[in-house]
Design a protein around this motif. Structure first.
Motif, mmCIF file in Angstrom:
data_model
loop_
_atom_site.group_PDB
_atom_site.id
_atom_site.type_symbol
_atom_site.label_atom_id
_atom_site.label_comp_id
_atom_site.label_asym_id
_atom_site.label_seq_id
_atom_site.Cartn_x
_atom_site.Cartn_y
_atom_site.Cartn_z
ATOM 1 N N VAL A 1 0.839 -1.209 0.000
ATOM 2 C CA VAL A 1 0.000 0.000 0.000
ATOM 3 C C VAL A 1 0.870 1.254 0.000
ATOM 4 C CG1 VAL A 1 -1.738 1.310 1.288
ATOM 5 C CG2 VAL A 1 -1.935 -1.160 1.120
ATOM 6 N N LEU B 1 2.173 1.774 -3.335
ATOM 7 C CA LEU B 1 1.105 2.289 -4.204
ATOM 8 C C LEU B 1 0.972 3.808 -4.041
ATOM 9 C CD1 LEU B 1 -1.069 0.961 -6.083
ATOM 10 C CD2 LEU B 1 -2.654 1.184 -4.182
ATOM 11 N N PHE B 2 1.051 4.263 -2.792
ATOM 12 C CA PHE B 2 0.910 5.702 -2.545
ATOM 13 C C PHE B 2 2.119 6.496 -3.059
ATOM 14 C CE2 PHE B 2 -2.693 4.684 0.105
ATOM 15 C CZ PHE B 2 -3.510 5.783 -0.113
ATOM 16 N N MET C 1 1.314 7.170 -6.523
ATOM 17 C CA MET C 1 -0.069 7.605 -6.711
ATOM 18 C C MET C 1 -0.204 8.764 -7.707
ATOM 19 S SD MET C 1 -3.087 6.779 -6.178
ATOM 20 C CE MET C 1 -3.354 5.701 -4.777
ATOM 21 N N LEU D 1 -0.296 7.228 -11.086
ATOM 22 C CA LEU D 1 -1.581 6.552 -11.302
ATOM 23 C C LEU D 1 -2.706 7.568 -11.494
ATOM 24 C CD1 LEU D 1 -1.326 3.711 -8.602
ATOM 25 C CD2 LEU D 1 -0.830 3.554 -11.046
ATOM 26 N N PHE D 2 -2.605 8.681 -10.753
ATOM 27 C CA PHE D 2 -3.620 9.732 -10.850
ATOM 28 C C PHE D 2 -3.597 10.356 -12.262
ATOM 29 C CE2 PHE D 2 -5.319 14.025 -10.057
ATOM 30 C CZ PHE D 2 -6.447 13.724 -9.316
ATOM 31 N N ILE E 1 -2.841 8.812 -15.015
ATOM 32 C CA ILE E 1 -3.501 7.865 -15.936
ATOM 33 C C ILE E 1 -4.981 7.720 -15.598
ATOM 34 C CG2 ILE E 1 -3.569 5.466 -16.727
ATOM 35 C CD1 ILE E 1 -0.566 5.293 -15.931
ATOM 36 N N GLY E 2 -5.246 7.537 -14.299
ATOM 37 C CA GLY E 2 -6.601 7.191 -13.867
ATOM 38 C C GLY E 2 -7.584 8.332 -13.883
ATOM 39 N N PHE E 3 -7.092 9.562 -13.689
ATOM 40 C CA PHE E 3 -8.038 10.668 -13.579
ATOM 41 C C PHE E 3 -7.734 11.835 -14.532
ATOM 42 C CE2 PHE E 3 -9.850 14.413 -11.337
ATOM 43 C CZ PHE E 3 -11.180 14.046 -11.423
ATOM 44 N N PRO F 1 -8.487 10.899 -18.535
ATOM 45 C CA PRO F 1 -9.899 10.945 -18.959
ATOM 46 C C PRO F 1 -10.555 12.298 -18.719
ATOM 47 C CG PRO F 1 -9.624 9.501 -17.039
ATOM 48 C CD PRO F 1 -8.266 9.859 -17.514
ATOM 49 N N LEU G 1 -3.948 10.973 -22.351
ATOM 50 C CA LEU G 1 -2.852 10.140 -21.827
ATOM 51 C C LEU G 1 -1.484 10.758 -22.138
ATOM 52 C CD1 LEU G 1 -4.265 6.601 -22.703
ATOM 53 C CD2 LEU G 1 -3.728 7.425 -20.398
ATOM 54 N N GLY H 1 7.702 15.477 -6.792
ATOM 55 C CA GLY H 1 6.934 15.741 -5.566
ATOM 56 C C GLY H 1 6.084 16.988 -5.652
ATOM 57 N N ARG H 2 5.918 17.536 -6.820
ATOM 58 C CA ARG H 2 5.077 18.726 -7.060
ATOM 59 C C ARG H 2 4.346 18.531 -8.381
ATOM 60 N NH1 ARG H 2 8.041 19.215 -3.279
ATOM 61 N NH2 ARG H 2 9.355 20.948 -2.617
ATOM 62 N N TRP H 3 3.128 19.060 -8.455
ATOM 63 C CA TRP H 3 2.397 18.983 -9.717
ATOM 64 C C TRP H 3 2.815 20.104 -10.664
ATOM 65 C CZ3 TRP H 3 -0.354 15.100 -11.729
ATOM 66 C CH2 TRP H 3 -0.766 14.085 -10.865
#
Lengths: 64, 320
Positions: free
Chosen positions: A5, A8-9, A12, A15-16, A18-20, A23, A47, A61-63
């Protein structure tokens, strides 16, 4: 389990992306009637942005 | 040495209030002797006692009703029954306001431990902060730590919100949530891991579960064709709510934090540009730190009643 876990974090943001993010970009483009460049489909374009952006956020570590 | 104690309710430890050390500071007024200070404290407590408790059921209705409305926004927007812009505004209000109802539960102001309706208190807390993906177990421990160690740069979990001005404070609310920054919930996770108590471990597990649920819902909705709904009902309102909460509940009432650890200087009395209600009653946040059992909506009335005493204590009461 706990390590899985935690791992995974750690990834994250990737994953975010790709996952959010991907789309969300695709569906926003469709909503506003924007066409992606180079004949790409909206989700391919999403994508193309979301994957590297998520990777960047994971590594740096920053967007932004 | 005489000693009195103040309780934060259900707290693992009490905070000692000693009357012979600067823990009860007399900032700005050194003319009060020990006897006067004790008399003032007695008078202060007698007045404050009148504002404890009161009608708490509106918090319960707001918490549970708000959560039900928030949940309903998902199907209602996916079925195009409620327009997304309206759902977005409603969700922002519910995500932000949820912290207020949860905050009352953190201090057990709705029902104390061991009483008949304790479960109501716990479920008000639990559902209120789901929209901001902040589990009640973590919120309660961190908030009580904030009370115990208010404005201590090492021990106050909210010290990372400190900023030199309002603009920087807004920026920091966003910056502290970045994945690699030790602020906000990342900071809380680290503190809980260091605490190592069973309660802290449970809070960490609750956080992981809620965050995983959040991501699962976002990813599933997004790939099922509802990315805009997920973004405008949960993801963006959460960010807006967290920033608003961090600014008005943490930065504004405590700035500047440096060195302000005394009982009467932990929070400010200030005038908010958005007014008392829109700033979630934070203009009189000092009253909450002095008497956490006074419900949020009664802090202003309590402040006005206590104002002459606070003035004598050296509190700056010029704003209101």
């Amino acid at each position: 389990m706990e390590n899985a876990v935690k791992g995974l974090f750690k990834i994250m943001p990737f994953l975010f992306g790709i996952g959010f993010v991907a789309p969300l970009i695709a569906q926003t483009m469709i909503y506003w009637g924007w066409r992606p460049p180079l004949g790409l489909t909206p989700i391919s374009f999403g994508l193309l942005i979301g994957v590297p952006w998520g990777l960047y956020a994971t590594i740096r570590g920053r967007w932004v | 040495m005489s000693e009195d104690r103040i309780s934060l309710r259900d707290a693992p430890v009490d905070i000692p209030i000693r009357d012979d050390v600067p823990a009860i500071p007399l900032t700005g007024d050194e003319t009060l002797d020990r006897y006067t200070r004790i008399e003032l404290l007695r008078e202060e407590r007698a007045i404050a006692e009148k504002f404890h408790g009161g009608r708490m059921w509106p918090y319960v209705v707001a918490a549970w009703g708000g959560f039900a409305v928030w949940l309903s926004l998902f199907p209602l927007t996916m079925l195009d029954i409620v327009p997304l812009p309206i759902a977005f505004v409603v969700s922002c209000v519910l995500a932000t306001g949820g912290y207020v109802t949860s905050h009352e539960a953190m201090h057990s102001n709705i029902a104390r431990a061991g009483t008949q309706y304790r479960w109501v208190n716990e479920w008000v807390g639990k559902v209120s902060t789901i929209p901001i993906v902040f589990p009640f177990s973590m919120a309660r421990i961190m908030h009580l730590e904030h009370h115990y160690h208010c404005n201590d740069p090492e021990k106050d979990p909210d010290y990372t919100d400190e900023a030199p001005n309002a603009l920087m404070a807004w920026y920091k609310t966003w910056y502290n949530r970045q994945p690699g920054v030790d602020g906000s919930i990342h900071h809380y996770k680290r503190i809980l891991a260091e605490m190592g108590t069973p309660e802290a471990d449970k809070a960490l597990k609750d956080t992981l579960v809620l965050q995983l649920l959040f991501m699962t819902v976002l990813f599933t909705m997004a790939w099922a064709g509802y990315a805009l709904e997920a973004a405008l009902v949960w993801w963006l309102p959460r960010h807006i709510g967290l920033s608003y909460i961090r600014f008005y509940l943490s930065w504004a009432p405590h700035h500047p934090r440096e060195g302000k650890t005394g009982r009467y200087e932990q929070a400010n009395i200030f005038k908010s540009r958005l007014g008392h209600v829109m700033s979630m009653c934070m203009e009189t946040h000092l009253i909450h730190h002095l008497y956490p059992s006074i419900p949020n909506h009664r802090t202003k009335a309590a402040y006005l009643a206590l104002k002459p005493i606070l003035d004598k204590r050296g509190v700056d009461v010029s704003a209101i």
